[in-house]
Write an enzyme that holds these catalytic residues in place. Structure first.
Site, PDB file in Angstrom:
ATOM      1  N   ASP A   1       0.861  -1.178   0.000  1.00 41.03           N
ATOM      2  CA  ASP A   1       0.000   0.000   0.000  1.00 41.03           C
ATOM      3  C   ASP A   1       0.902   1.235   0.000  1.00 41.03           C
ATOM      4  O   ASP A   1       2.094   1.147   0.326  1.00 41.03           O
ATOM      5  CB  ASP A   1      -0.886  -0.035   1.245  1.00 41.03           C
ATOM      6  CG  ASP A   1      -1.752   1.206   1.377  1.00 41.03           C
ATOM      7  OD1 ASP A   1      -2.358   1.602   0.377  1.00 41.03           O
ATOM      8  OD2 ASP A   1      -1.803   1.762   2.485  1.00 41.03           O
TER       9      ASP A   1
ATOM     10  N   ASP B   1      -1.573  -0.948   5.944  1.00 44.92           N
ATOM     11  CA  ASP B   1      -1.802  -0.427   7.300  1.00 44.92           C
ATOM     12  C   ASP B   1      -3.246  -0.029   7.571  1.00 44.92           C
ATOM     13  O   ASP B   1      -3.586   0.323   8.689  1.00 44.92           O
ATOM     14  CB  ASP B   1      -0.917   0.802   7.549  1.00 44.92           C
ATOM     15  CG  ASP B   1      -1.452   2.041   6.837  1.00 44.92           C
ATOM     16  OD1 ASP B   1      -1.863   1.914   5.663  1.00 44.92           O
ATOM     17  OD2 ASP B   1      -1.458   3.119   7.452  1.00 44.92           O
TER      18      ASP B   1
ATOM     19  N   ASP C   1      -7.043  -2.337   3.544  1.00 45.30           N
ATOM     20  CA  ASP C   1      -6.078  -3.364   3.155  1.00 45.30           C
ATOM     21  C   ASP C   1      -6.408  -4.732   3.750  1.00 45.30           C
ATOM     22  O   ASP C   1      -5.799  -5.737   3.370  1.00 45.30           O
ATOM     23  CB  ASP C   1      -4.662  -2.963   3.606  1.00 45.30           C
ATOM     24  CG  ASP C   1      -4.204  -1.651   2.990  1.00 45.30           C
ATOM     25  OD1 ASP C   1      -4.454  -1.451   1.793  1.00 45.30           O
ATOM     26  OD2 ASP C   1      -3.607  -0.830   3.714  1.00 45.30           O
TER      27      ASP C   1
END
Length: 761
Positions: free
Chosen positions: A452, A653, A657
């Protein structure tokens, strides 16, 4: 006293969808349809009482944590390995039952420890220089060991023997087969030796004439295995924590407007097209559309982006997100399982059920090892019974028991957990927390790393980047101070970055008058007698302020580097601009380069816009990137990469996700991220830096090498000891391995495994 449950064979399970809520019944139906108001044990058979299902739970299915291909409509045992089936969906009731089962197992473990320690002390007293002969004779101490070891076998570890029995019935030999055979043989041998000592030859007797007993071998083996089961139950209990965290995002109640009146009702009673009032700071209960008012919404738990999003009439809002400082009304467009948050929960749930634990390696080996050991024990018994010296049957029984004891897979059971235990301890000191042991097995096999952007590659906190004045009359500090004055009253998502930037530079922030927010464009007001405005290009168009080519080039350069630019206008004249961005973490570039040098393909998936994503990807020289992704898009992308035959690790995080983290072969969460991301992942990097992934790969390689070494030590003693225990040396040298030496050899294999595992430190 044993309870007879034969009547259950012809009695069907009750239709639980018709049972009243909040009652419990015995799964063995030993008291018919009798119900209980509280959970506990059946007063007749001791089985755990089961909470009857609600109508809405009638479609719950169950699967095996070791063999996810096994799916059943009812709870029970896995036909392959004998493990208890687990619900495929998570509920608060299931969590409570799971926690109760863990506490019950933990209680059994401490009972086992309490009885095992004195048995072990009595058996090993002579080896540690303590003589108990002055207190009582060997036979009396033997009976004491029998009394102490019996609760361990029949109370604490009864389930092991049940699983061993099932493995035989199901023709699927595994570790439970050998554990039940080995520990059971040691226990039964000791009872026979205690009751009928005279039938044994002198070779197996102590100086006092008593036969050497092996109650301590049985109890120690069972207690160690029970410890492993307790740790496993605790770990399994945490696998659903991610879903519980997601469930906690949704408020239990909602304020709806019906017939012109505000009513606070349970979330389950919210209907489609209901008008819901959302107050400042409240969580939005369902997906919908704003029909009155405006506000800024913190969507970070869904999108992963740190800045709040400005929402006005006609904009969609997502259940589970948090309202800012304004009140608005919304129409419910999606409720229940149709909401985005519910879909995320479903994806996390499904992905987490497809993982196989690392202990399958030991089970696969046991699948071949168990039948071979049992066959050798049987052949040994037959050979000794036919051709052995008198008393032939005693020699036959003793050799068979010795084979089972030396082959009992205590070391096999420790081979993986010990390495994992030491390895995870080492990882914790390096800032790598391991939640799922399977991740250690998979991490060094990873070929593709998906990461990410916000909070993973970048810091996740917008920060002031540049301040550039256009007019000589206004310095950079003055422009920043005037902008910060406006942002004090602004709900703009980037206001905090500008305010923090001004405070860090020690700039005094004046008061603002006549503040006004221009939706979608910016804000304006009067500061120190000057008309000040700050906003985007559309604000300049509204104010009819032009921008020259030189300044425009600077602005475009800032945007190409992934920064958000805001123009500052003073008294209808363009004074300069301020740019804000989410800076890349210092360790990200070096970590990504190292991983690429190790052969990994590094791809970035982000919910951010394409220009910002491209700027970050180009700067870090990533192997690829995709932008403007929703949680389900990331999840599907990970699945797509896996279908291409790649081993995928996902680092992220945010709550957005979570589905991808659960689906990936290895999920890696930033310790600075959300609780849901951390619970969905199998590895957590405490400092939230990507260089932790480099350490995690090194840890994975070391631990897997150590596990293979441990398995070698676990079997080398069996390879050498089993033929000797069977009596292969007796015809040539007159040597016969006694059960005592067999237990010693078994202990040595365990000591070797533990010692080798400690080398990981």
């Amino acid at each position: 006293m044993k309870h007879n449950h034969e009547h259950t064979a012809n009695q069907s399970t009750p239709n639980k969808s018709k049972l009243s809520e909040g009652q419990y019944y015995c799964p063995m139906l030993c008291e018919g349809n009798k119900k209980y108001d509280k959970p506990g044990d059946c007063p007749k058979c001791g089985m755990d009482l089961i909470k009857e299902e609600k109508m809405t739970s009638s479609e719950t299915q169950y699967t095996c944590p070791m063999h996810p291909e096994i799916v059943r409509d009812e709870p029970g045992s896995c036909p392959i390995c004998g493990m208890d089936l687990e619900p495929m969906t998570v509920s608060q009731d299931a969590d409570a039952e799971e926690d109760r089962a863990y506490k019950k197992m933990l209680k059994k473990f401490w009972v086992s420890v309490a009885f095992t320690l004195p048995v072990f002390f009595i058996a090993m007293s002579e080896f540690i220089g303590v003589s108990l002969s002055g207190v009582a004779n060997e036979t009396t101490w033997g009976w004491i060991q029998f009394v102490l070891s019996t609760p361990v076998v029949f109370y604490s570890c009864r389930e092991f023997f049940v699983r061993g029995y099932r493995s035989v019935i199901n023709k699927s030999p595994n570790m439970w087969t050998l554990i039940s055979l080995g520990a059971g043989a040691a226990y039964l041998f000791s009872i026979i030796a205690l009751v009928f000592p005279d039938i044994f030859p002198d070779q197996f007797k102590t100086g006092g004439g008593a036969v050497h007993l092996y109650f301590e071998a049985a109890t120690v083996i069972l207690t160690l295995i029970l410890l492993g089961q307790v740790l496993e139950a605790r770990a399994r209990g945490k696998t659903n924590s991610a879903i519980r965290e997601l469930l906690n995002l949704v408020p239990p109640e909602a304020t709806v407007i019906r017939d012109g009146e505000e009513k606070v009702i349970p979330l389950e009673q919210v209907s489609l097209d209901d008008i819901i009032k959302i107050k400042p700071g409240e969580k939005i209960p369902v997906d919908g559309e704003i029909i009155s008012g405006k506000s800024t919404i913190d969507e970070s738990m869904i999108t992963g982006e740190p800045v709040p999003v400005e929402k006005t009439e006609g904009d969609e809002v997502i259940g589970g997100t948090i309202n800012g400082t304004s009140t608005f009304q919304m129409k419910a467009l999606k409720i229940g399982s149709d909401t985005l948050l519910s879909q995320i929960i479903d994806m996390v749930n499904k992905a987490s059920r497809t993982k196989a634990p690392i202990q399958n390696l030991a089970d696969k080996v046991s699948g071949y090892f168990v039948p071979v050991v049992v066959l050798i024990a049987v052949i040994s018994f037959i050979v000794w019974a036919i051709w052995g010296p008198d008393p032939a049957l005693v020699y036959a029984f003793t050799s068979a028991v010795t084979v089972l004891i030396i082959a009992c897979p205590c070391a096999l059971g420790l081979a993986t957990p010990m390495a994992i235990m030491v390895g995870t301890g080492k990882g914790a000191k390096q800032g790598v927390l391991v939640k799922d042991a399977r991740a250690i097995e998979e991490m060094h096999k990873v070929t593709t790393l998906v990461i990410d952007k916000t909070g993973t590659i970048t810091q996740g906190k917008p920060a002031l980047q540049h301040v550039k004045s256009h007019e000589v009359a206004n310095s950079d500090e003055e422009i920043l101070g005037l902008a910060a004055a406006l942002e004090q009253s602004s709900e703009h998502p980037l206001a905090h970055a500008i305010l923090s930037g001004a405070e860090d530079k020690g700039i005094e922030i004046p008061d603002v008058e006549d503040f006004d927010s221009i939706t979608g464009k910016g804000v304006r007001g009067k500061v120190n007698g000057k008309e000040v405005a700050i906003g985007n290009r559309r604000l300049l168009d509204q104010l009819k302020v032009t921008i020259n080519d030189d300044l425009l080039k600077d602005v475009e350069q800032r945007q190409l580097e992934g920064e958000t630019v805001m123009f500052v206008v003073i008294n209808q004249t363009l004074a300069g601009f301020i740019s804000v961005a989410d800076p890349i973490k210092e360790a990200s570039a070096a970590a990504i380069k190292t991983l690429q040098e190790q052969g990994l393909e590094v791809i970035m998936l982000t919910g951010d816009n394409k220009n910002t994503a491209k700027a970050v990807a180009d700067k870090l020289e990533l192997d690829g990137f995709e932008a403007d992704l929703l949680p389900e898009n990331k999840y599907e992308k990970v699945k797509e990469l896996q279908q291409q035959g790649k081993k995928v690790a996902m680092a992220g995080d945010g709550i957005n996700d979570a589905p991808a983290l659960a689906q990936a072969d290895v999920g890696i969460a930033m310790g600075t991220g959300t609780d849901v991301a951390i619970e969905s992942a199998s590895l957590t990097l405490v400092k939230g830096e990507l260089d932790g992934i480099v350490r995690a790969r090194k840890l994975s390689t070391d631990v897997m090498r150590n596990i293979k070494q441990n398995l070698f030590f676990a079997f080398i003693y069996n390879t050498l000891g089993v033929p000797v225990a069977a009596g292969i040396l007796f015809p040539f040298f007159g040597l016969l391995l006694s059960p005592m030496l067999a237990a010693l050899a078994m202990s040595l294999s365990s000591v070797s495994v533990i010692g080798n595992s400690l080398r990981l430190r």
